[in-house]
Write a protein that holds these residues in place. Structure first.
Motif, mmCIF file in Angstrom:
data_model
loop_
_atom_site.group_PDB
_atom_site.id
_atom_site.type_symbol
_atom_site.label_atom_id
_atom_site.label_comp_id
_atom_site.label_asym_id
_atom_site.label_seq_id
_atom_site.Cartn_x
_atom_site.Cartn_y
_atom_site.Cartn_z
ATOM 1 N N UNK A 9 -70.565 -33.044 -37.047
ATOM 2 C CA UNK A 9 -70.622 -32.415 -38.363
ATOM 3 C C UNK A 9 -71.659 -31.303 -38.396
ATOM 4 N N UNK A 10 -72.816 -31.569 -37.802
ATOM 5 C CA UNK A 10 -73.894 -30.565 -37.798
ATOM 6 C C UNK A 10 -73.464 -29.312 -37.046
ATOM 7 N N UNK A 11 -72.789 -29.491 -35.917
ATOM 8 C CA UNK A 11 -72.375 -28.338 -35.126
ATOM 9 C C UNK A 11 -71.315 -27.519 -35.861
ATOM 10 N N UNK A 12 -70.389 -28.202 -36.508
ATOM 11 C CA UNK A 12 -69.354 -27.467 -37.252
ATOM 12 C C UNK A 12 -69.979 -26.668 -38.393
ATOM 13 N N UNK A 13 -70.836 -27.299 -39.181
ATOM 14 C CA UNK A 13 -71.446 -26.601 -40.312
ATOM 15 C C UNK A 13 -72.320 -25.445 -39.834
ATOM 16 N N UNK A 14 -72.987 -25.617 -38.696
ATOM 17 C CA UNK A 14 -73.811 -24.537 -38.163
ATOM 18 C C UNK A 14 -72.955 -23.367 -37.687
ATOM 19 N N UNK A 15 -71.814 -23.654 -37.050
ATOM 20 C CA UNK A 15 -70.967 -22.556 -36.573
ATOM 21 C C UNK A 15 -70.343 -21.819 -37.746
ATOM 22 N N UNK A 16 -70.095 -22.505 -38.842
ATOM 23 C CA UNK A 16 -69.609 -21.826 -40.047
ATOM 24 C C UNK A 16 -70.670 -20.861 -40.562
ATOM 25 N N UNK A 17 -71.931 -21.289 -40.537
ATOM 26 C CA UNK A 17 -73.015 -20.394 -40.954
ATOM 27 C C UNK A 17 -73.125 -19.184 -40.030
ATOM 28 N N UNK A 18 -72.916 -19.399 -38.731
ATOM 29 C CA UNK A 18 -72.954 -18.285 -37.783
ATOM 30 C C UNK A 18 -71.890 -17.260 -38.135
ATOM 31 N N UNK A 19 -70.658 -17.719 -38.354
ATOM 32 C CA UNK A 19 -69.558 -16.812 -38.665
ATOM 33 C C UNK A 19 -69.798 -16.091 -39.986
ATOM 34 N N UNK A 20 -70.297 -16.815 -40.974
ATOM 35 C CA UNK A 20 -70.563 -16.188 -42.276
ATOM 36 C C UNK A 20 -71.658 -15.138 -42.140
ATOM 37 N N UNK A 21 -72.701 -15.456 -41.380
ATOM 38 C CA UNK A 21 -73.771 -14.491 -41.175
ATOM 39 C C UNK A 21 -73.268 -13.208 -40.543
ATOM 40 N N UNK A 22 -72.416 -13.331 -39.521
ATOM 41 C CA UNK A 22 -71.858 -12.136 -38.885
ATOM 42 C C UNK A 22 -70.955 -11.363 -39.849
ATOM 43 N N UNK A 23 -70.208 -12.096 -40.674
ATOM 44 C CA UNK A 23 -69.306 -11.435 -41.622
ATOM 45 C C UNK A 23 -70.074 -10.693 -42.712
ATOM 46 N N UNK A 24 -71.289 -11.156 -43.011
ATOM 47 C CA UNK A 24 -72.092 -10.514 -44.053
ATOM 48 C C UNK A 24 -72.789 -9.243 -43.578
ATOM 49 N N UNK A 25 -72.858 -9.020 -42.279
ATOM 50 C CA UNK A 25 -73.641 -7.892 -41.775
ATOM 51 C C UNK A 25 -73.257 -6.557 -42.415
ATOM 52 N N UNK A 26 -71.979 -6.206 -42.522
ATOM 53 C CA UNK A 26 -71.646 -4.916 -43.151
ATOM 54 C C UNK A 26 -71.897 -4.878 -44.658
ATOM 55 N N UNK A 27 -72.160 -6.043 -45.270
ATOM 56 C CA UNK A 27 -72.346 -6.106 -46.719
ATOM 57 C C UNK A 27 -73.811 -6.039 -47.130
ATOM 58 N N UNK A 28 -74.712 -6.019 -46.155
ATOM 59 C CA UNK A 28 -76.136 -6.055 -46.485
ATOM 60 C C UNK A 28 -76.601 -4.802 -47.213
ATOM 61 N N UNK A 29 -76.128 -3.665 -46.775
ATOM 62 C CA UNK A 29 -76.614 -2.402 -47.327
ATOM 63 C C UNK A 29 -76.216 -2.271 -48.797
ATOM 64 N N UNK A 30 -77.222 -2.130 -49.636
ATOM 65 C CA UNK A 30 -76.962 -1.983 -51.060
ATOM 66 C C UNK A 30 -76.892 -3.280 -51.817
ATOM 67 N N UNK A 31 -77.016 -4.404 -51.144
ATOM 68 C CA UNK A 31 -76.965 -5.701 -51.838
ATOM 69 C C UNK A 31 -78.186 -6.532 -51.457
ATOM 70 N N UNK A 32 -79.093 -6.637 -52.363
ATOM 71 C CA UNK A 32 -80.315 -7.424 -52.123
ATOM 72 C C UNK A 32 -79.987 -8.904 -52.012
#
Length: 377
Positions: free
Chosen positions: A40-63
């Protein structure tokens, strides 16, 4: 992210011994029971990894996105590395362990390093990008680091104060911009304390963080952390969390490096404990996906890299709150799909190759006089 895959028993955080969890890339076909908590821990952590990468282009202009991105990066890789260290405690550099290390870490590193180089020639419009195994590209740094960490496991098990020594190594690394990019050694050294922390942990430590008192305390800790990060977002460089540069390369005085190493290690360790406290210990619908986290980790990078030439972030609405929610859900769904059994069966030949042909067969122990030869009366 990868445990020592031997099929031997490990005492779980819940109490009595049970068969050790197989590596996240394993298909679970051995028929042995797995530890649901770690899956369970590994699955939830890999979801966070994917979400973090997906957020990279959204950082600019969004605090807000930047603050969430920062907190996620303070948790997901430290959590993976701590778990990897925990399941590396039995690594003894025996021939069987070395064979497993080569097939489950070194070979996937070579395959995906080449694959990412060829893919990013197109996605990054860099047709002349050289194929090299010395400079890990994108996500492959973790495999290179894990290979080094696991090989040094006997050293950390032998010294008297492994964690302080690992912290000293990480602190000194931040003072050395000349370390260079070979095997991403700077990041390997700076993340080293989390791996050694995992080596030092015992099942009772995981039982403690999963007490209800800790779970309740985790909520205000995460809330306070997110608030502080939100207020600090314009004033500090979250690149410190990537652990891939020295203090000088980040434009800071040299003494910042050791101080930030200790501060970030303390903060990330607390956040990892809070994260683990809310990981369910029972089997859930996503428990089986914990066996495929390395597949999700390595394969989702192609989707992230492809999103640039495919223009997924071009629409203006993607950069609004509703768009951020859609991106988050899409990232979680994508990495979940990539952890499923059909995907693991399809890509097992490169992520978990057997390769018996590449290794010598283990020698049988010589027979003694007291041991009858089979077939003798």
């Amino acid at each position: 992210m990868r445990e020592e895959a031997t099929g031997r028993t490990q005492p779980p955080p819940g109490g009595s011994p049970q068969p050790q969890a197989a590596p996240p890339a394993a298909a679970g076909g051995s028929g042995q029971r797995r530890d649901a908590f770690f899956d369970n821990a590994k699955y939830l952590a890999i979801v966070l990894v994917a979400i973090g990468h997906a957020w990279e282009p959204l950082r600019h202009g969004s605090r807000t996105v930047t603050a969430l991105y920062t907190v996620v990066y303070a948790v997901h890789m430290p959590a993976f590395i701590v778990v990897s260290g925990y399941f590396s405690r039995t690594f003894d550099a025996s021939p069987a362990r070395i064979r497993r290390l080569i097939t489950s870490v070194a070979v996937p590193y070579v395959v995906f390093e080449v694959a990412y180089t060829l893919f990013t020639r197109w996605s990054d419009h860099a047709p002349d990008r050289a194929v090299t195994l010395l400079e890990p590209l994108y996500l492959t740094w973790f495999l290179a680091a894990l290979f080094v960490w696991r090989l040094t496991t006997p050293v950390w098990k032998a010294v008297r104060w492994p964690l302080p020594l690992a912290l000293a190594v990480a602190m000194l690394a931040t003072l050395s911009p000349s370390i260079g990019e070979d095997l991403d050694l700077q990041r390997t050294l700076q993340f080293l304390p989390y791996f050694v922390l995992g080596l030092c942990l015992r099942p009772e430590h995981f039982r403690r963080v999963r007490r209800w008192r800790t779970r309740l305390l985790a909520l205000p800790v995460f809330a306070c952390t997110l608030t502080v990060v939100y207020l600090m977002t314009p004033r500090w460089d979250y690149a410190w969390l990537f652990h891939r540069d020295s203090a000088e390369e980040l434009g800071a005085p040299a003494w910042y490096g050791p101080v930030m190493t200790l501060a970030l290690f303390g903060c990330s360790t607390v956040l990892v404990a809070c994260f683990l406290s809310w990981v369910p210990g029972r089997r859930t619908w996503f428990t089986a996906l914990g066996a495929g986290t390395l597949y999700g980790y390595l394969l989702h990078g192609f989707v992230v890299q492809g999103s640039k030439p495919w223009g997924w972030y071009a629409p203006a609405w993607i950069h609004r709150p509703a768009g951020a929610v859609v991106v988050t859900l899409a990232a979680a769904a994508t990495v979940t799909l990539l952890c499923t059994a059909p995907v693991r069966r399809l890509f097992r030949f490169v992520v978990e190759p057997r390769m018996e042909w590449a290794f010598r067969r283990p020698r049988r122990a010589p027979r003694t006089a007291a041991q009858p030869v089979p077939g003798e009366s």
